[in-house]
Design a protein around this motif. Structure first.
Motif, PDB file in Angstrom:
ATOM      1  N   GLN A   1      43.526 -62.530  -7.479  1.00 33.46           N
ATOM      2  CA  GLN A   1      43.396 -61.509  -6.212  1.00 33.46           C
ATOM      3  C   GLN A   1      43.154 -60.154  -6.926  1.00 33.46           C
ATOM      4  N   THR A   2      43.756 -60.141  -8.092  1.00 35.19           N
ATOM      5  CA  THR A   2      43.547 -58.699  -8.936  1.00 35.19           C
ATOM      6  C   THR A   2      42.133 -58.650  -9.555  1.00 35.19           C
ATOM      7  N   LEU A   3      41.403 -59.647  -9.617  1.00 30.03           N
ATOM      8  CA  LEU A   3      40.012 -59.510  -9.966  1.00 30.03           C
ATOM      9  C   LEU A   3      38.913 -58.834  -9.124  1.00 30.03           C
ATOM     10  N   ALA A   4      39.462 -58.915  -7.559  1.00 41.72           N
ATOM     11  CA  ALA A   4      38.652 -58.571  -6.617  1.00 41.72           C
ATOM     12  C   ALA A   4      37.998 -56.976  -6.606  1.00 41.72           C
ATOM     13  N   GLU A   5      36.939 -56.476  -6.871  1.00 40.47           N
ATOM     14  CA  GLU A   5      36.709 -55.243  -6.923  1.00 40.47           C
ATOM     15  C   GLU A   5      35.205 -55.242  -6.266  1.00 40.47           C
ATOM     16  N   GLY A   6      35.030 -53.873  -5.748  1.00 39.37           N
ATOM     17  CA  GLY A   6      33.972 -53.732  -4.978  1.00 39.37           C
ATOM     18  C   GLY A   6      33.760 -54.624  -3.700  1.00 39.37           C
ATOM     19  N   GLU A   7      32.656 -55.130  -3.479  1.00 34.89           N
ATOM     20  CA  GLU A   7      32.464 -55.718  -2.263  1.00 34.89           C
ATOM     21  C   GLU A   7      32.899 -57.346  -2.138  1.00 34.89           C
ATOM     22  N   LEU A   8      33.072 -57.851  -3.504  1.00 37.26           N
ATOM     23  CA  LEU A   8      33.455 -59.122  -3.566  1.00 37.26           C
ATOM     24  C   LEU A   8      35.243 -59.411  -3.122  1.00 37.26           C
ATOM     25  N   ILE A   9      35.401 -59.961  -2.309  1.00 40.59           N
ATOM     26  CA  ILE A   9      36.700 -60.210  -1.758  1.00 40.59           C
ATOM     27  C   ILE A   9      36.818 -61.701  -1.870  1.00 40.59           C
ATOM     28  N   LEU A  10      38.296 -61.922  -2.249  1.00 35.00           N
ATOM     29  CA  LEU A  10      39.005 -63.421  -2.715  1.00 35.00           C
ATOM     30  C   LEU A  10      39.263 -63.783  -1.136  1.00 35.00           C
TER      31      LEU A  10
ATOM     32  N   LEU B   1      32.838 -60.019 -12.416  1.00 38.43           N
ATOM     33  CA  LEU B   1      33.854 -60.547 -11.740  1.00 38.43           C
ATOM     34  C   LEU B   1      34.306 -61.849 -12.800  1.00 38.43           C
ATOM     35  N   LEU B   2      33.251 -62.311 -13.345  1.00 37.75           N
ATOM     36  CA  LEU B   2      33.576 -63.652 -14.563  1.00 37.75           C
ATOM     37  C   LEU B   2      34.191 -62.925 -15.621  1.00 37.75           C
ATOM     38  N   ASP B   3      33.601 -61.810 -15.955  1.00 35.69           N
ATOM     39  CA  ASP B   3      34.110 -60.945 -17.357  1.00 35.69           C
ATOM     40  C   ASP B   3      35.602 -60.537 -17.068  1.00 35.69           C
ATOM     41  N   ARG B   4      35.806 -60.020 -15.970  1.00 37.99           N
ATOM     42  CA  ARG B   4      37.286 -59.719 -15.490  1.00 37.99           C
ATOM     43  C   ARG B   4      38.344 -61.085 -15.700  1.00 37.99           C
ATOM     44  N   ALA B   5      37.532 -62.106 -15.163  1.00 40.70           N
ATOM     45  CA  ALA B   5      38.496 -63.456 -15.257  1.00 40.70           C
ATOM     46  C   ALA B   5      38.824 -63.715 -16.703  1.00 40.70           C
TER      47      ALA B   5
ATOM     48  N   ALA C   1      41.372 -61.689 -18.076  1.00 40.10           N
ATOM     49  CA  ALA C   1      42.817 -61.708 -17.632  1.00 40.10           C
ATOM     50  C   ALA C   1      43.209 -63.139 -18.149  1.00 40.10           C
ATOM     51  N   GLY C   2      42.568 -63.670 -19.027  1.00 40.71           N
ATOM     52  CA  GLY C   2      42.984 -64.940 -19.483  1.00 40.71           C
ATOM     53  C   GLY C   2      42.911 -66.086 -18.859  1.00 40.71           C
ATOM     54  N   LEU C   3      41.833 -66.276 -17.716  1.00 34.76           N
ATOM     55  CA  LEU C   3      41.948 -67.284 -16.964  1.00 34.76           C
ATOM     56  C   LEU C   3      40.748 -68.071 -17.285  1.00 34.76           C
ATOM     57  N   ASP C   4      41.124 -69.649 -17.479  1.00 29.85           N
ATOM     58  CA  ASP C   4      40.178 -70.636 -17.958  1.00 29.85           C
ATOM     59  C   ASP C   4      39.202 -70.902 -16.925  1.00 29.85           C
ATOM     60  N   PHE C   5      38.184 -70.165 -16.813  1.00 28.02           N
ATOM     61  CA  PHE C   5      37.376 -70.614 -15.526  1.00 28.02           C
ATOM     62  C   PHE C   5      36.314 -71.567 -16.301  1.00 28.02           C
ATOM     63  N   THR C   6      36.005 -72.714 -15.528  1.00 32.69           N
ATOM     64  CA  THR C   6      35.265 -73.850 -16.011  1.00 32.69           C
ATOM     65  C   THR C   6      33.689 -73.884 -15.355  1.00 32.69           C
ATOM     66  N   LYS C   7      33.566 -73.256 -14.306  1.00 31.00           N
ATOM     67  CA  LYS C   7      32.109 -73.071 -13.802  1.00 31.00           C
ATOM     68  C   LYS C   7      31.959 -72.337 -12.553  1.00 31.00           C
ATOM     69  N   ALA C   8      30.882 -71.807 -12.338  1.00 37.23           N
ATOM     70  CA  ALA C   8      30.704 -70.750 -11.090  1.00 37.23           C
ATOM     71  C   ALA C   8      29.278 -71.156 -10.489  1.00 37.23           C
ATOM     72  N   GLU C   9      29.756 -71.523  -9.163  1.00 43.44           N
ATOM     73  CA  GLU C   9      28.666 -71.616  -7.927  1.00 43.44           C
ATOM     74  C   GLU C   9      28.285 -70.559  -7.277  1.00 43.44           C
ATOM     75  N   LEU C  10      27.085 -70.127  -7.383  1.00 43.18           N
ATOM     76  CA  LEU C  10      26.748 -69.117  -6.418  1.00 43.18           C
ATOM     77  C   LEU C  10      26.450 -69.431  -4.999  1.00 43.18           C
ATOM     78  N   LEU C  11      26.811 -68.695  -4.009  1.00 43.22           N
ATOM     79  CA  LEU C  11      26.873 -68.766  -2.738  1.00 43.22           C
ATOM     80  C   LEU C  11      25.553 -68.225  -1.922  1.00 43.22           C
ATOM     81  N   TYR C  12      24.692 -68.972  -1.113  1.00 44.97           N
ATOM     82  CA  TYR C  12      23.756 -68.127  -0.630  1.00 44.97           C
ATOM     83  C   TYR C  12      23.313 -68.425   0.820  1.00 44.97           C
ATOM     84  N   PHE C  13      23.020 -67.460   1.152  1.00 43.69           N
ATOM     85  CA  PHE C  13      22.325 -67.646   2.757  1.00 43.69           C
ATOM     86  C   PHE C  13      20.936 -67.817   2.709  1.00 43.69           C
TER      87      PHE C  13
END
Length: 481
Positions: free
Chosen positions: A395-404, A449-453, A456-468
């Motif tokens: 939750q601390t990663l959320a900045e600007g318009e992106l909300i967890l 966001l991924l850079d902040r993760a 922060a030492g988070l081991d992120f494995t992938k990212a899926e972009l969400l589209y309308f």
């Protein structure tokens, strides 16, 4: 005019059933020039991960027609399925598997069974896109396209029209996979409106598979996705009496491959007991494809006559029905002796003379007309600690318009406001970030966001972009997400 074809003898029982089939074709007068390629296990073990050498590809692309016996793909070690590779590399998008019963000469509980399965051949889980993402999570990507779906569905309807079939059934699992299978089903219904003379229906795949096993006579033409089609084709072949009787064609706009649907059966290789009928049936389909329908008619009628004469290999032999148990070579000789004869109890066939067949269905990529808007990102994080702690950290990663919005685990909401004590959690969590009110964000905001993760030492494995797309979410939604 002599037609060049490529022949692959394959592995296991492949060489002996192919020899038997080619003997039948020669005696029937098939006007073909054979080029042989080596494929399968020995080529894999030489280091060709696709099971084919470059010289074999050259032959295939030159002749455009392949008659192939079963092969063995070594397990693991990065070996790719030869069939899947060839289907994709040569654009063989349609797999056609006719299956019917030959009662009473082949034992079956369904004497009126006569169906055709049209299976999409290039996409779905068979695209072979897989990942090992965490210590506990392994992923296979189910990829299907709008253009590929339109093409296979239209092919199924065209096949029904050209072969005087009355009904086309769609099978999918869109009660669960609402986006991918939902698109397949809705595309089927849209295209069906162009063929008002053809009856249609739809089955959820598990119910449809059960119905094939219990009441196959209710089906005519079935169109479905790659994995489902693979499974129900074997069910249908087994229900009909023997997988060894079933042939198939793999059709593309420029190339075609014909093969039996059974495996290489190395346990019985070299024993002269394998049934060559699957390859013979595939060869009949090939002859029709290359414009030698008269030879196809001769071979098929001779094969039917042999079956009703009771000359059977061990897999279909019945003590009270069969007259003679024969081996692979002897069965082929019996078919040769029946060339020029017609079956007495089965209806005889007479294939229409046609020009060399060519797939007529061409579908362009889906038009980019929908308004596509980036709405957020699902960031997947490897985590074995406390869920509440992870929620606070992300939750601390959320900045600007992106909300967890939520954390989920194996598709189930795990945070916030969830008691996970009764859940069997894996070590990968989906962290869903979205902008409020279904507004839009940017790629820059997501990479930040991924850079902040990472920092922060988070081991992120992938990212899926969400589209309308035109205001409709192109991703799964549940309450709170």
């Amino acid at each position: 005019m002599t037609t060049p074809i490529t022949v692959a003898y394959g592995d296991g029982i492949g060489p002996e059933i192919m020899e038997a089939t080619l003997h039948v074709l020669k005696e029937a007068g098939a006007d073909i020039a054979i080029e042989t390629i080596e494929v399968g296990e020995r080529i894999y073990l030489q280091g060709a991960t696709s099971g084919l050498l470059p010289s074999a590809w050259e032959t295939l692309r030159r002749n455009k027609v392949l008659l192939k016996a079963p092969i063995t793909t070594p397990q693991g070690k990065g070996y790719k399925s030869l069939n899947v590779t060839m289907r994709k590399a040569l654009g063989l998008y349609a797999n056609i598997r006719p299956t019917q019963s030959y009662h009473p000469f082949v034992k079956t509980h369904h004497p009126k069974m006569n169906l055709v399965i049209v299976r999409e051949n290039e996409e779905d889980l068979y695209a072979g896109i897989e990942y090992h993402q965490s210590h506990d999570v392994f992923e296979s990507v189910k990829m299907i396209t709008k253009s590929g779906t339109e093409r296979i569905v239209r092919y199924a309807f065209e096949y029904a029209v050209q072969n005087n079939r009355k009904k086309v059934t769609c099978m999918s699992k869109d009660n669960i996979m609402k986006i991918s299978d939902g698109m397949f089903h809705s595309t089927f219904e849209a295209i069906a409106k162009e063929y008002p003379q053809i009856e249609i229906d739809h089955y959820i795949i598990d119910i449809g598979a059960a119905r094939i096993a219990s009441r196959p006579e209710v089906f005519d033409v079935i169109v479905t996705e790659n994995l489902y089609g693979d499974i129900i084709s074997d069910i249908a072949a087994d229900v009909s009496g023997s997988v060894g009787l079933a042939g198939s064609s793999n059709i593309g706009e420029d190339f075609a491959m014909f093969e039996a649907i059974h495996g290489s059966a190395p346990d019985i290789a070299g024993k002269n007991i394998a049934n060559p009928s699957g390859i013979i049936q595939s060869a009949v389909m090939m002859l029709i494809h290359i414009g030698q329908s008269d030879i196809a008619t001769k071979v098929q009628n001779a094969w039917l006559r042999t079956i009703e004469d009771g000359i059977h290999t061990v897999d279909i032999y019945q003590k009270d029905i069969s007259k003679e148990k024969v081996g692979t070579k002897e069965f082929a000789e019996a078919v040769v002796k029946n060339l020029g004869k017609k079956p007495v109890k089965f209806p005889s066939v007479e294939y229409k003379k046609t020009e060399r067949a060519k797939a007529t269905v061409k579908t362009a990529l889906a038009a980019a007309t929908a308004k596509k808007e980036l709405n957020g990102v699902d960031m997947y994080v490897c985590w074995t600690g406390d869920v509440q702690e992870l929620g606070k950290k992300v939750q601390t990663l959320a900045e600007g318009e992106l909300i967890l919005k939520t954390l989920s685990n194996k598709g189930l909401k795990a945070w916030p406001d969830m008691d996970t004590s009764g859940m069997h959690l894996t070590d990968q969590f989906r962290c869903r970030f979205r902008v409020p009110n279904d507004s839009t964000t940017t790629h820059g905001a997501i990479t930040a966001l991924l850079d902040r993760a990472q920092k922060a030492g988070l081991d992120f494995t992938k990212a899926e972009l969400l589209y309308f797309f035109d205001g409709v979410a192109g991703y799964t939604l549940s309450q709170g997400q």
